[in-house]
Write an enzyme that holds these catalytic residues in place. Structure first.
Site, PDB file in Angstrom:
ATOM      1  N   ASP A 484     -40.366  79.010  23.378  1.00 25.65           N
ATOM      2  CA  ASP A 484     -40.976  79.124  25.099  1.00 25.65           C
ATOM      3  C   ASP A 484     -39.852  80.095  25.385  1.00 25.65           C
ATOM      4  OD1 ASP A 484     -40.797  77.435  27.305  1.00 25.65           O
ATOM      5  OD2 ASP A 484     -39.348  76.623  26.330  1.00 25.65           O
ATOM      6  N   ASP A 683     -38.389  72.718  23.210  1.00 22.29           N
ATOM      7  CA  ASP A 683     -36.584  71.398  22.832  1.00 22.29           C
ATOM      8  C   ASP A 683     -37.724  70.407  22.435  1.00 22.29           C
ATOM      9  OD1 ASP A 683     -39.041  70.713  24.922  1.00 22.29           O
ATOM     10  OD2 ASP A 683     -38.705  71.013  26.342  1.00 22.29           O
TER      11      ASP A 683
END
Length: 790
Positions: A484, A683
């Site tokens: 990401d 995350d």
């Protein structure tokens, strides 16, 4: 779990909501072999089963899960004493699966622990009785206990010492052969020295062999008992016949002594592989200094309550998870998160229990206790990873099930072959004994679990938490690593660096943007509010987040739309007047947010805001290291293609997937997986679907949030270099497993033919058998030398 005969079993079913669910549960359970009848009560959420044969608990659980239902279960662990080889593991697992109420049983030789998934109503006494009947001692796991009791260690040491003292006089006369002298102890003295070794110190092998044979299996203990008894019995026979020259008491005594020595050294090595968990558990202080009614009281940690105020002095460890109320300090979290440098902490900052306080005195509010603390969850995660079996271990278990019976057959053939062809039954018996002794499968049982323990242990010390053995084994096959962008490759703290307003009123544009993002937690919203700090921001009404596009709302009766290019295309606003500026900004790595507003549906472009997020300091080095490991790197971002390409180029990333919405990331990962195994790094919260879709999900987190539950691997510190570390330790651990299995099989494949052809003395076979286990453990302990590059 296996139940024999007609009997009843009750299951608490999870997930039923209607009569149709009842019918489906009854149908799937009725199809499980051994289930005669099923009656499901929706109100009680319970299924009552009538069993008329053997029923695998795992089959019941699998059937319910496949139908979309759950089963109320508990996980329990038991420490087991007396296991010596892979066959012991199989015997204990077989005994446990016969206990009604045991759904799944997993026994680990290296940790000497059984981990069970059971029905909540199961009485632990039934489990203990089954283990005892199988020939082993057991007790429920006490939280925080990771090593055998000191009394067990002392007994092992004492028995080994006695064995050496009794065996040494039997062996020393053989040393005379080196100097051309042949002298022997009197036969009855040899018998007197060898007998306590055989039947006192070696009694464990007879007990274990009896229980094994009674349960229809065989393992190392059967081989040792048969082999040493044959050597001892033959010697006693010749002694009674008066032929003192053909005594082999020293062979049986030396074999038992060498095995006891191997077990003692093996125990020490296994304790070293458990050192990571022991070190983590030792971090939490037993007491805490608590503020109550203005006074400081020192209380056991178990008596603390949520919300208590704890005083931590300089140099002390934090006893609990909490939040600093007063004071500033530096906190050393190295043993928990692998962070090498102390972190500055002040009021409002979170604290992990077990971390070391620096120079400041602080007051901490307790926010988590017991099993919910970060340290307890870390220990639990590491223990689970060490308790699980790698897929390769399941193959080893299948081999172990037929290995010992095959060895017994080979020993019998050796005995008959030498006896019938050569006519020397004494030599035939000695050769058969050598076959039995060299073939002990202890190394086979230790090869995989010890490597898993060592690998997950050193990873935990570096702040890398590996969820299970499956993730460890899959990580070695990875060909791609997808990242990401925001918050993973970048700091996740974008700054507003430019505003372009068509009417040149940048201040008004900023105020409108801040108004519609007043309640948003998006990183760009934080940047807007930070830029507008100190200005009067009007309240926005009817604020609506548009997933993957932006946000809309009303400010002073004016409709305001703020988002990406796709959002403005949807509402029919032309961005042409600022297209050139936007293209330049995107080309240099900026993210663009467009703002349009108007009344009565007549919307017009007001301007754009440009943001810049700084890549993490170690991002480029981490990507380069992944390339050296032979991995393809991919960036998946919801950002515009220009900004995404600029970041990828700066970091050296191979491939970019830009303008991918939150709901599309999982699909993008699935598409990547068609070209090979893929890891997803995110995350752990916003990227949870993508993490789950990847072969291996790697969460960049603090270890205290959902990341620990969502990912296969959790990085305690947000350092990208640890991604490569995680893959590196996974590869090294899997390599160690394969090396260990090679050594375990190599000793047998080489030693058994030598023994069968009379080229291996039983004493040498005993030494080689002990050395095979030590070779496996020594090779495993080399993993302790691994160090993180972060």
């Amino acid at each position: 779990m296996k139940a024999v005969g007609t009997r009843h079993l009750s299951l608490d079913i999870l997930g039923m909501s209607c009569a149709a669910c009842v019918g489906r549960v009854e149908r799937v359970l009725a199809k499980v072999p051994g289930v005669a009848a099923v009656q499901v009560n929706l109100a009680a959420e319970r299924a009552d089963l009538v069993l008329d044969g053997e029923v695998e608990g795992g089959a019941l659980l699998a059937a319910l899960q496949q139908a979309g239902f759950g089963l109320a279960t508990q996980t329990r662990a038991f420490d087991i004493e007396g296991m010596s080889c892979a066959a012991c593991v199989g015997r204990v697992e077989k005994a446990l699966r016969k206990v009604p109420g045991v759904l799944l049983a997993n026994v680990n030789l290296a940790t000497e622990r059984a981990t069970l998934v059971v029905l909540p109503a199961l009485d632990n006494r039934e489990v203990l009785a089954a283990i005892t009947a199988a020939g082993y001692a057991a007790q429920p796991v006490v939280e925080g206990r990771t090593q055998p009791p000191p009394s067990s260690d002392a007994r092992e040491r004492r028995h080994l010492l006695w064995a050496v003292l009794l065996t040494l006089p039997l062996v020393l006369p053989m040393a005379g052969l080196l100097f051309g002298r042949h002298w022997m102890l009197p036969g009855w003295l040899q018998w007197a020295l060898a007998t306590p070794v055989q039947f006192w110190l070696g009694a464990r092998f007879y007990r274990a062999a009896w229980h094994a044979l009674r349960n229809g299996s065989a393992g190392m203990d059967v081989l040792v008992a048969l082999g040493t008894s044959a050597a001892y019995g033959l010697s006693l026979y010749w002694l009674l016949q008066g032929q003192h020259h053909a005594l082999y008491f020293e062979s049986s005594a030396v074999i038992i002594t060498l095995i006891l020595l191997g077990k003692f050294l093996e125990g020490r090595a296994k304790r070293r592989t458990r050192a990571a968990i022991s070190a983590l558990q030792a971090l939490r202080p037993a007491t805490a200094r608590v503020l109550r009614q203005g006074a400081e009281l020192e209380l056991p940690v178990e008596l603390l309550q949520l919300g208590d105020r704890v005083v931590v002095r300089p140099g002390e460890r934090f006893p609990v998870d909490g939040r600093i109320l007063h004071g500033c300090t530096d906190v050393d979290e190295a043993l928990i998160s692998g962070e090498s440098l102390p972190l500055a902490k002040g009021p409002g900052d979170g604290i992990i229990g077990g971390a070391v306080n620096g120079e400041g005195r602080v007051e901490v509010e307790v926010t988590a206790l017991g099993a919910e603390t970060a340290l307890a969850r870390i220990v639990r995660l590491v223990e689970n990873a060490q308790a699980n079996k790698a897929p390769i271990q399941q193959q080893v278990d299948r081999i172990s099930a037929v290995f010992v019976p095959l060895v017994l057959l080979l020993a019998l053939l050796t005995l008959l072959g030498w006896g019938l062809l050569q006519g020397d039954w004494t030599q035939a018996l000695l050769n058969a004994v050598a076959v039995l002794v060299i073939a002990c499968p202890c190394a086979l049982g230790l090869a995989t679990p010890t490597a898993l323990m060592a690998g997950t242990g050193v990873a935990a010390r570096a702040g890398i938490l590996i969820r299970d053995a499956r993730a460890l084994e899959l990580a070695q096959h990875l060909g791609q690593v997808a990242f990401d962008k925001t918050g993973t490759l970048t700091e996740g703290k974008p700054r507003l660096v430019a505003i372009h307003a068509l009417d040149n009123d940048e201040a008004a544009l900023l105020i409108l943007a801040a108004a519609v993002q007043a309640g948003s937690e998006h990183p760009l919203a934080h940047a807007v509010r930070q830029a507008a700090a100190g200005q009067a921001i009007p309240a926005a009404e009817a604020v609506r987040a548009i997933a993957g596009r932006g946000v809309s709302g009303k400010v002073a009766m004016e409709s305001v739309w703020l988002g990406n290019r796709a959002l403005l295309d949807e509402i029919g606003v032309d961005v042409g007047p600022l297209a050139e500026q936007a293209e330049q900004l995107q080309g240099s790595g900026h993210s663009i947010a467009w703002l349009a507003s108007g009344q009565d549906g007549a919307l017009r472009l007001r301007g754009l805001l440009a943001f810049r997020d700084t890549p993490r300091a170690d991002a480029a080095a981490a990507i380069a290291r992944l390339h050296r490991l032979g991995l393809v790197t991919v960036m998946i971002s919801g950002d515009n293609r220009g900004a995404a390409n600029a970041v990828a180029k700066a970091l050296g990333i191979d491939r970019v997937l830009a303008e991918v919405g939150p709901g599309e990331k999982a699909r993008a990962v699935t598409d990547l997986a068609r070209a090979g195994k893929v890891a997803m790094v995110g995350d752990g919260i916003n990227d949870a679907p993508a993490l789950a879709a990847a072969d291996v999900g790697i969460a960049m987190g603090t270890g205290t949030d959902i990341a620990m539950q969502a990912a296969d691997i959790t990085l305690m510190r947000p350092q990208l270099m640890r991604v490569a570390d995680a893959i590196d330790i996974s590869r090294r651990t899997t390599r160690k497993i394969r090396q260990n299995l090679f050594w375990a099989f190599a000793y047998n494949l080489l030693g058994i033919p030598l023994a069968a052809f009379g080229l291996l003395d039983p004493m040498i076979a005993g030494a080689a058998m002990a050395f095979s286990s030590l070779s496996v453990l020594g090779n495993t302990l080399l993993l302790q030398r691994w160090r993180s590059h972060a």
